[in-house]
Design an enzyme around this catalytic site. Structure first.
Site, PDB file in Angstrom:
ATOM      1  N   GLY A  53       5.534   0.176  -4.638  1.00 48.66           N
ATOM      2  CA  GLY A  53       5.063   1.540  -4.823  1.00 48.66           C
ATOM      3  C   GLY A  53       6.199   2.511  -4.574  1.00 48.66           C
ATOM      4  O   GLY A  53       7.181   2.181  -3.898  1.00 48.66           O
ATOM      5  N   HIS A 150       2.911   9.502   1.810  1.00 51.29           N
ATOM      6  CA  HIS A 150       4.141  10.155   1.347  1.00 51.29           C
ATOM      7  C   HIS A 150       3.839  11.511   0.710  1.00 51.29           C
ATOM      8  O   HIS A 150       4.564  12.483   0.945  1.00 51.29           O
ATOM      9  CB  HIS A 150       4.870   9.275   0.333  1.00 51.29           C
ATOM     10  CG  HIS A 150       5.784   8.260   0.943  1.00 51.29           C
ATOM     11  ND1 HIS A 150       6.687   8.566   1.939  1.00 51.29           N
ATOM     12  CD2 HIS A 150       5.963   6.935   0.675  1.00 51.29           C
ATOM     13  CE1 HIS A 150       7.379   7.475   2.270  1.00 51.29           C
ATOM     14  NE2 HIS A 150       6.947   6.473   1.522  1.00 51.29           N
TER      15      HIS A 150
END
Length: 203
Positions: A53, A150
């Protein structure tokens, strides 16, 4: 289900400590050619770094966006693009924690245990503005949580005790010489040159 693009260019991965990694990123509001190019570059960068990812801020872009290609507990892969992700986690008796190892491409080479719920669901829209939902267990659950974090300006080190965080940074420091500032760009170029050289030898 989103099909990941294959025509992107590899970008350097932004490291922990850079401002864009540590504040709430901007929502995606424009779904045009520029976003498509960013998504393609993110996929190329994730693949070059051998990750499962990658979020936009990990290539220095202040947007709530991530791409992923990750297996669940059964080994079945899911892949997709998620803009403006919203995370849904189990609560109460349905909430079971997985104490698995976790690492981050923005702190390359270092891993430590990080407890997270063993199931996750993420909703959002794809690079075309179409609604998407992804859910799963195992590594996929961890990935969906890690990448959504994130977009909110959180790195998984923020979830660790001071002791484990110190140990994580020490391990990253140990492996730092293996990861140049523009990683994974120059290692990939060097590998391509090596591959071409091998092709010549085999001709």
């Amino acid at each position: 289900m989103s099909t990941l693009p294959t025509d992107g260019s590899v970008r350097p991965i932004t490291r922990w400590g850079t401002d864009v990694m540590h504040h709430l990123n901007q929502p995606v509001t424009e779904f045009g050619e520029e976003l498509h190019k960013l998504v393609a570059d993110m996929v190329a960068t994730m693949n070059a770094a051998e990750g499962v990812g990658l979020a936009a801020n990990q290539v220095g872009v202040d947007l709530q966006l991530f791409v992923f290609n990750c297996p669940d507990k059964s080994g079945a892969f899911q892949s997709g693009v998620v803009c403006n992700p919203v995370l849904d986690l189990p609560e109460g008796k349905d909430r079971q924690l997985d104490e698995g190892d976790e690492g981050c491409l923005s702190l390359p080479g270092a891993f430590t245990k990080c407890a997270r719920p063993d199931f996750a669901r993420v909703t959002g829209v794809d690079e075309n503005g179409e609604p998407v939902t992804y859910e799963g267990d195992g590594l996929l659950a961890r990935c969906l949580q890690h990448e959504t974090d994130h977009t909110q300006g959180m790195v998984f080190g923020d979830r660790l005790s001071r002791k484990y965080k110190k140990r994580l940074f020490a391990e990253a420091e140990e492996f730092a010489p293996d990861y140049p500032d523009d990683w994974p760009v120059s290692p990939m170029l060097n590998q391509e040159e090596h591959d071409h050289s091998d092709e010549g030898l085999n001709a």
